[in-house]
Write a protein that holds these residues in place. Sequence first.
Motif, PDB file in Angstrom:
ATOM      1  N   SER A 141       1.492  35.646  82.101  1.00  0.00           N
ATOM      2  CA  SER A 141       2.629  35.983  82.585  1.00  0.00           C
ATOM      3  C   SER A 141       2.959  35.288  84.039  1.00  0.00           C
ATOM      4  CB  SER A 141       3.421  37.650  83.063  1.00  0.00           C
ATOM      5  OG  SER A 141       4.358  38.107  83.353  1.00  0.00           O
ATOM      6  N   THR A 186      10.098  36.632  85.326  1.00  0.00           N
ATOM      7  CA  THR A 186       8.798  36.725  85.167  1.00  0.00           C
ATOM      8  C   THR A 186       9.052  35.881  83.704  1.00  0.00           C
ATOM      9  OG1 THR A 186       7.808  38.548  84.893  1.00  0.00           O
ATOM     10  CG2 THR A 186       7.231  36.894  86.490  1.00  0.00           C
ATOM     11  N   TYR A 187       7.957  35.723  82.638  1.00  0.00           N
ATOM     12  CA  TYR A 187       7.977  34.748  81.509  1.00  0.00           C
ATOM     13  C   TYR A 187       6.769  35.029  80.889  1.00  0.00           C
ATOM     14  CZ  TYR A 187       9.567  33.156  76.564  1.00  0.00           C
ATOM     15  OH  TYR A 187       9.413  32.672  76.185  1.00  0.00           O
ATOM     16  N   THR A 188       6.506  35.524  79.819  1.00  0.00           N
ATOM     17  CA  THR A 188       5.236  35.200  79.334  1.00  0.00           C
ATOM     18  C   THR A 188       4.906  33.826  79.129  1.00  0.00           C
ATOM     19  OG1 THR A 188       4.421  37.423  79.095  1.00  0.00           O
ATOM     20  CG2 THR A 188       3.365  36.587  77.883  1.00  0.00           C
ATOM     21  N   ASN A 240       7.478  28.800  74.406  1.00  0.00           N
ATOM     22  CA  ASN A 240       6.959  29.937  74.918  1.00  0.00           C
ATOM     23  C   ASN A 240       6.207  28.821  75.732  1.00  0.00           C
ATOM     24  OD1 ASN A 240       7.482  32.259  74.464  1.00  0.00           O
ATOM     25  ND2 ASN A 240       6.520  31.880  72.974  1.00  0.00           N
ATOM     26  N   GLU A 258      10.416  41.005  84.024  1.00  0.00           N
ATOM     27  CA  GLU A 258       9.992  40.222  83.488  1.00  0.00           C
ATOM     28  C   GLU A 258      11.260  39.810  81.978  1.00  0.00           C
ATOM     29  OE1 GLU A 258       7.132  39.116  81.926  1.00  0.00           O
ATOM     30  OE2 GLU A 258       6.842  38.504  80.309  1.00  0.00           O
ATOM     31  N   GLN A 277       2.836  39.274  73.781  1.00  0.00           N
ATOM     32  CA  GLN A 277       2.124  39.475  74.922  1.00  0.00           C
ATOM     33  C   GLN A 277       0.316  39.473  75.040  1.00  0.00           C
ATOM     34  OE1 GLN A 277       3.512  40.352  78.143  1.00  0.00           O
ATOM     35  NE2 GLN A 277       5.417  40.168  76.957  1.00  0.00           N
TER      36      GLN A 277
END
Lengths: 362, 260
Positions: free
Chosen positions: A72, A80-82, A169, A208, B159
């Motif tokens: 993250s 924020t971003y993972t 991502n 997030e 995650q």
Amino acid sequence: MGSRNWSWLVVALAVAGCSKDKAEGPRASGDQGPPQGPPVEAVLTHAPQVPPATGRRAPARVQVELEVKELSLPISEGATYTFWTFGGEVPGKFIRVRQGDTVEFTLKNAPDSKMPHNIDLHAVTGPGGGAEATFVAPGMTATFNFKALNPGLYIYHCAAAPVGLHVANGMYGMILVEPPEGLPPVDREYYVMQGDFYTQGKYRDPGEQVFDFEKALDERPTYVLFNGAEGALTGDRALTAKVGEKVRLFVGNGGPNLVSSFHVIGEIFDRVYSEGGSTVQHDVATTLIPAGGAAIVEFTAEVPGTYNLVDHSIFRAFNKGAVAQLKVSGPENESLFSKGHLPAAGEQARAGSAGVPPRSAP
Amino acid sequence: MSAGRWWLWALLIPGVALAGPQRVQLGPDTYRPLFPPAPGEEVQTVAAFRLDVTPVTNAQYLAFVKEHPRWQRDQTPGVFARPGYLSHWEGPTTLGPQVEPRAPVVRISWFAARAYCQARGGRLPTEAEWELAAAASATEKDARSDPAFTRQILEWYGQPSSLPVGKVGQGRPNLYGVEDLHGLVWEWVLDFGNTNLGQDSRGGGPNAASFCGAGASATGDKRDYAAFMRVAYRSSLKANFTLGNQGFRCAADVAPQERP
């Protein structure tokens, strides 16, 4: 302007036959035989830094190790971003080798990763660009070898299923394969990579942020960014150069969806290695960088000031984050750029004698 | 006698609750795999089976290795479990203060998981059984077209696994009464290599062409990214892997005379 004048000379030589012969004649094979000397551990850098030139004149065995980490990280102020990263940041670490090198490539997947990952390097000649050979579960490691047959600037990316998600991502970076003689020396080299991001929240929503599948499918990005975060290359983190320095940008576009109309506001690229290949285009203001592609652009910083790097699909720059900055410091040269009316004729002559000759006198 | 009745009693006696599996019965039903094994096999029949309500916990697995020393971490050969097998435990037969007894056991190989289930009178669930159970939300048998259900799963897949794994049975049971299928750990299935995406997901083997014309048109639901990610994950596994966020639960056959 001086470098632009020189560029015409280069074009003239090309027309006279020099470069033309090279382009149309048989190309030297990228396979320059077995690697020589002891193995070399590649220097890898986070953006915007670029590893030094290899300086090698013979093919070597080059060892590259990259670790995939899911982290993250800030995507914008307060958000924020993972990201899924090659080496802990977006874009992934920059790899620099020489044509003919044998690259021994090791991909690690961090133990706390949720997903399996792999890597497809566009500099590879071989199945999947290495994707098959490097598919690794969390905590595992895989190694494969390839010979860098073609010179150029290439992107790499994850090709594990679902590919679009892995790329969205942030799983991309760049590898430069220098031609055998290396690239001409410049004063500054920087690594800039564009990518589009899709979050369930709106642009600049705090906290997030989570990947939005529908937006990705519809190609409606929330963010279009250079180097993985809004502000990654602005303000205190802007790229820098001094007046008179030659600047080379290695610019990539990870996508996953958008094509970039890359432009530096207030500059003209003296040279562009279009699509990262070997053909040099001169005097370009905006160059197109395909998703999954790259370009090398070069210019001389001649007038001090702050220059904005943008995707000239311009709403992306002003409403989705696609802005980076280059700050050029040094003395003003009013013969090249000044505000207000030009001084009277006598004054102008003095200004002209200070530096670059007037344009009408080649 | 209903399957649910006896374990309610077991809940009153903690020792028994730890030792005895709580299983619910599912099926017979049909399952639509993401990548049909062959044309015309888009729908697979799943016979009635029983499935553990929760993943196997550290405490349950500790009891197993005490009974079966060959599955203790210093006794198990590498072909059955890579180094790292149960390495988060304090010792071969002790969890230690850092390990939550009621959290799912992780760092477990497929061989070890299979041995556990056999010792408990069951087996690992097949991919079809697991997916059938995992498609259900609390209210719907097949919730895969429910955006809220899918989003929650995808968020978890998005995650990293860096947080300590929580206890089992803290979430909401699904329609069948099964818990923790999503959001806690990856789980072994018996035939984890069944749908092999290949190492490069964009082409290759018979099931692999997820992004090529033929394969994509054969895919049950091209937009079922959650199922797609599970298939990708399973494709990366080998049976002796002992990953930090992978556990398992057991299933059992339902004898023919018991079947509805």
